[in-house]
Design a protein around this motif. Structure first.
Motif, short mmCIF file in Angstrom:
data_model
loop_
_atom_site.label_atom_id
_atom_site.label_comp_id
_atom_site.label_asym_id
_atom_site.label_seq_id
_atom_site.Cartn_x
_atom_site.Cartn_y
_atom_site.Cartn_z
N MET A 1 1.10 -1.05 -0.02
CA MET A 1 -0.11 -0.12 0.15
C MET A 1 1.01 1.19 0.02
SD MET A 1 -3.10 0.86 2.74
CE MET A 1 -4.03 2.02 2.60
N LYS A 2 0.73 2.14 -1.11
CA LYS A 2 1.70 3.36 -1.00
C LYS A 2 0.90 4.45 -0.64
CE LYS A 2 4.09 1.44 -4.96
NZ LYS A 2 4.58 1.53 -6.42
N PHE A 3 1.49 5.25 0.12
CA PHE A 3 0.89 6.46 0.76
C PHE A 3 1.87 7.64 0.55
CE2 PHE A 3 -2.48 4.58 2.91
CZ PHE A 3 -2.12 3.44 3.55
N ASP A 4 1.22 8.94 0.34
CA ASP A 4 2.02 9.84 0.12
C ASP A 4 2.80 10.26 1.53
OD1 ASP A 4 -0.31 11.23 -2.06
OD2 ASP A 4 1.68 10.41 -2.47
N VAL A 5 2.09 10.10 2.61
CA VAL A 5 2.60 10.49 3.88
C VAL A 5 3.15 9.15 4.57
CG1 VAL A 5 2.18 11.63 6.19
CG2 VAL A 5 1.23 12.41 3.99
N LYS A 6 4.18 8.93 5.32
CA LYS A 6 4.73 7.70 5.69
C LYS A 6 3.81 7.10 6.64
CE LYS A 6 8.97 5.53 7.85
NZ LYS A 6 10.26 6.15 8.44
N HIS A 7 3.34 7.63 7.55
CA HIS A 7 2.35 7.08 8.69
C HIS A 7 0.89 7.68 8.63
CE1 HIS A 7 6.11 5.13 10.17
NE2 HIS A 7 6.57 6.43 10.64
N ILE A 8 0.58 7.84 7.46
CA ILE A 8 -0.83 8.36 7.27
C ILE A 8 -1.99 7.45 7.98
CG2 ILE A 8 -1.35 7.29 4.99
CD1 ILE A 8 -2.82 9.85 4.32
N LEU A 9 -1.63 5.89 7.90
CA LEU A 9 -2.58 5.11 8.43
C LEU A 9 -2.80 5.31 10.13
CD1 LEU A 9 -4.52 2.78 7.64
CD2 LEU A 9 -2.78 1.21 8.06
N PHE A 10 -1.58 5.44 10.70
CA PHE A 10 -1.54 5.53 12.23
C PHE A 10 -2.09 6.70 12.45
CE2 PHE A 10 1.65 2.22 11.21
CZ PHE A 10 1.18 1.39 12.34
N GLY A 47 -12.67 6.97 5.94
CA GLY A 47 -11.71 6.28 6.08
C GLY A 47 -11.90 5.03 4.67
N ILE A 48 -12.99 4.62 4.57
CA ILE A 48 -13.28 3.70 3.52
C ILE A 48 -12.90 4.43 2.13
CG2 ILE A 48 -15.18 2.54 2.11
CD1 ILE A 48 -16.40 2.25 4.77
N MET A 49 -13.35 5.34 1.98
CA MET A 49 -13.01 6.33 0.83
C MET A 49 -11.44 6.42 0.60
SD MET A 49 -15.83 9.56 0.12
CE MET A 49 -15.76 10.24 1.87
N GLY A 50 -10.98 6.73 1.39
CA GLY A 50 -9.20 6.92 1.59
C GLY A 50 -8.74 5.59 1.35
N TYR A 51 -9.10 4.33 1.74
CA TYR A 51 -8.63 2.95 1.70
C TYR A 51 -8.82 2.84 0.05
CZ TYR A 51 -7.70 -1.86 2.00
OH TYR A 51 -7.21 -3.04 1.93
N VAL A 95 -20.83 -2.47 10.94
CA VAL A 95 -20.67 -3.45 10.04
C VAL A 95 -19.40 -2.86 9.01
CG1 VAL A 95 -21.29 -4.88 7.84
CG2 VAL A 95 -22.56 -4.61 9.96
N ALA A 96 -19.50 -1.67 8.54
CA ALA A 96 -18.51 -0.96 7.79
C ALA A 96 -17.12 -0.84 8.55
CB ALA A 96 -19.10 0.44 7.49
N THR A 97 -17.33 -0.56 9.99
CA THR A 97 -16.14 -0.57 10.64
C THR A 97 -15.38 -1.66 10.55
OG1 THR A 97 -17.02 1.05 12.23
CG2 THR A 97 -15.26 0.16 13.15
N PHE A 98 -16.05 -2.80 10.85
CA PHE A 98 -15.57 -4.28 10.91
C PHE A 98 -14.47 -4.33 9.54
CE2 PHE A 98 -15.13 -8.78 10.46
CZ PHE A 98 -14.82 -9.28 11.79
N PHE A 99 -15.42 -4.24 8.38
CA PHE A 99 -14.70 -4.42 7.37
C PHE A 99 -13.52 -3.72 7.01
CE2 PHE A 99 -18.83 -6.72 6.05
CZ PHE A 99 -18.14 -7.76 5.59
N LEU A 100 -13.44 -2.53 7.24
CA LEU A 100 -12.53 -1.23 7.39
C LEU A 100 -11.27 -1.82 8.15
CD1 LEU A 100 -11.18 1.12 6.02
CD2 LEU A 100 -12.40 2.47 8.07
N PHE A 101 -11.56 -2.00 9.24
CA PHE A 101 -10.33 -2.46 10.10
C PHE A 101 -9.90 -3.77 9.91
CE2 PHE A 101 -11.77 1.11 12.68
CZ PHE A 101 -10.81 1.30 13.21
N HIS A 102 -10.73 -4.78 9.23
CA HIS A 102 -10.01 -6.10 8.92
C HIS A 102 -9.13 -5.99 7.69
CE1 HIS A 102 -10.37 -9.92 6.55
NE2 HIS A 102 -10.46 -10.52 7.88
N ALA A 103 -9.59 -5.23 6.71
CA ALA A 103 -8.80 -4.73 5.60
C ALA A 103 -7.47 -4.00 5.81
CB ALA A 103 -9.71 -3.73 4.62
N ILE A 104 -7.45 -3.30 6.89
CA ILE A 104 -6.21 -2.50 7.07
C ILE A 104 -5.11 -3.09 7.95
CG2 ILE A 104 -7.59 -0.15 6.77
CD1 ILE A 104 -7.39 0.20 9.89
#
Length: 580
Positions: A1-10, A47-51, A95-104
């Motif tokens: 997964m490529k991000f423009d910012v190193k720790h954007i996910l955290f 978060g879903i849109m960004g992912y 439900v959306a939270t579960f799928f997002l956190f499972h994916a990341i």
């Protein structure tokens, strides 16, 4: 997964979780629940849109069997919501939270950094609580010293005990250079949990420490002898007994709640009473109990109740055994699927879920959006830790387009909800400043959207009562009564009926209010006045004597005044009672 910012996910995770904890602006009627919930809904949608837009790889999804299970769970609970927009949005968000956190999960290469985020939140929250205890910061509830950004110690204590395993992880499984700082963080968090005096969280912390202790012994190849089990069991039993007697009346009151709640489950065991079943039926059941047992030892302990202090019992009342079993499966399957993973990271996650479970058995942690968010996130992490059983979605425009449309829909619903909640807050405060008549058209304008909110309906009915529109007030109050059986609501409906000269209905509502909360004096006092108005002086005298003999739980000038008036009535039976 490529991000423009190193720790954007955290950074995203910290922002989402910090907002769920600390975003409580005084711009909503229920700032402690509404504001964090809206923050989470907006954060998950973005978060879903960004992912979807940033990830180049296929999106990892749970196993097909689990997708089927969570679909059945969501469908069942959406059906049980009865069209309530707020409840439906909450279910969809979970439900959306579960799928997002499972994916990341697979993108969180450095789990230590994730747990450092959790630990940092725990330290900030603990410092807030410590500041309140020391008097530097003001708590949000006048009866408690430590509440943090919550309306009750139950909130801060549950949040801290769920985050504590990750502080312990940071202490034991990081380098020696930061060990002293981590030890101070552990002591700080544990100390604030104790200072909160929330027994459920303290019990959860002790249970967690016991499991943590055994894990440490195994890692150091120390043999666990039977004497260790005996010592821990005896200590735990003494602690449990001590906490029961520390607030004996409160503990006894919970026994009454559980007894009435079990009866509600027995009435509709399989499908339950619906998403609002507990609030719609509990106080009626409590009233029925005291009508059958007027001399019950629980009479002095009963009060208005919105939660049975047991999340599992509430779930059974609302959604029946079917809903309880479906929810239990959603918890068991991720834990069972990751059972072979003995890593320290998964051990910390399991401890966090254990802490939430213990609190849920004796309190109401899932009333708070942050605890719901953390619980769903930890379950998603636990399931994602076993990637061999996962499946992947198609990496096409169609699947990504659906995800983006879903996110935009959730964001739109959140914006609409925020607008109406904000409007309610503004008109409610202007009504309190004496502008009730001017605000009633604005109440009516948001009624269509908020007519599933019991607190809004009560507020609207009360303002109509103040404005003298008793018939409309009664109509709204009856709608509220279908969602929320409540002492104050019964008193409001009694006043409406009294103003409309509907004496039989007034008597019924006052008697029901008196049965709901036998410790209250006001229903009996107003019932005495009603009997005098309608020429039933013998009934009024009998009720006056009952009021004189009634035990006082908390003395107050109002109760003293009521007793003085009842004494005058008994001493001068030929004269009518002065209702003023």
């Amino acid at each position: 997964m490529k991000f423009d910012v190193k720790h954007i996910l955290f950074f995203y995770l910290f922002t989402l979780l910090a907002g769920a904890l600390f975003f409580i602006p005084a711009i909503f009627v229920n700032r402690f629940a509404t504001a964090p919930a809206l923050w989470i809904q907006a954060g998950i949608s973005m978060g879903i849109m960004g992912y979807v837009l940033l990830t180049k790889n296929r999106i990892t999804l749970p196993p097909k069997s689990f997708i089927l299970l969570i679909t059945i769970w969501a469908t069942y609970h959406l059906w049980q919501s009865g069209g309530n927009i707020e409840n439906m949005t909450t279910i969809v968000t979970l439900v959306a939270t579960f799928f997002l956190f499972h994916a990341i999960w697979k993108h969180l290469r450095d789990k230590k950094l994730l747990f450092a985020v959790f630990s940092l939140l725990a330290v900030i929250l603990s410092l807030w609580g410590l500041g309140q205890f020391s008097g530097l910061l003001k708590p949000y509830h006048g009866s408690f010293n430590v509440t943090g950004p919550f309306d009750n110690p139950a909130g801060i204590s549950a949040a801290l005990v769920v985050l504590l395993p990750f502080v312990l992880y940071t202490f034991l499984w990081t380098g020696k250079r930061h060990r002293a700082l981590s030890a101070a963080a552990v002591c700080l968090v544990a100390g604030v949990i104790i200072l909160s005096r929330a027994r459920a969280a303290i019990l959860a912390m002790v249970v967690m420490i016991i499991f943590f202790f055994f894990r440490m012994m195994r890692e150091r190849d120390l043999k666990i002898r039977p004497v260790h089990h005996l010592f821990l069991f005896a200590g735990f039993l003494l602690l449990f007994t001590g906490m029961f007697f520390m607030k004996r009346d409160s503990a006894s009151g919970r026994l009454l709640m559980w007894r009435c709640s079990v009866q509600l489950v027995a009435d509709r065991p399989f499908l339950g009473h619906g998403a609002r079943g507990f609030t719609a039926n509990y106080m009626n059941e409590q009233a029925s109990y005291f009508m059958k047992h007027p001399s019950s030892k629980y009479a002095m302990l009963a009060d208005n109740v919105r939660h049975p202090f047991n999340e599992f019992l509430k779930w059974a009342v609302n959604h029946g055994l079917v809903g309880l079993c479906l929810t239990s499966l959603l918890i068991i399957v991720p834990l069972w699927g990751s059972r072979e993973d003995r890593s320290t990271e998964l051990f910390a996650i399991r401890l966090g879920l254990l802490a939430a479970g213990v609190c849920a058995f004796f309190s109401y942690p899932f009333n708070y959006p942050f605890i719901r968010l953390m619980t769903v996130a930890l379950l998603a992490f636990a399931l994602a830790a076993n990637p061999r059983k996962g499946i992947t979605a198609l990496n096409g425009y169609f699947s990504k387009g659906i995800a983006l449309l879903f996110s935009l829909g959730l964001l739109f619903s959140t914006t609409r909800q925020a607008y109406h909640e904000r409007e309610w807050h503004k008109i409610a405060h202007r009504s309190l400043r004496g502008e009730t008549d001017r605000m009633l058209p604005r109440y009516e304008s948001i009624y269509t959207y908020l007519n599933g909110n019991d607190l809004f309906l009560y507020n609207y009915a009360a303002e109509l009562n103040v404005a003298g529109q008793y018939k409309i007030s009664m109509k709204i109050a009856r709608e509220c009564d279908n969602l929320w059986a409540d002492y104050d609501l019964q008193m409001l409906m009694a006043d409406n009926c009294r103003q409309l000269q509907q004496h039989d209905e007034t008597e019924g509502y006052l008697k029901k209010a008196a049965a709901m909360c036998p410790v209250k004096f006001m229903p009996l006092y107003q019932l005495t006045g009603l009997y005098l108005e309608t020429g039933q002086e013998e009934e009024a005298r009998a009720l006056a004597q009952k009021i004189m003999d009634k035990q006082v739980k908390i003395p107050s000038p109002i109760i003293n005044s009521i007793k003085n008036k009842m004494r005058n009535l008994l001493n001068e039976p030929k004269k009518h009672y002065d209702k003023s």
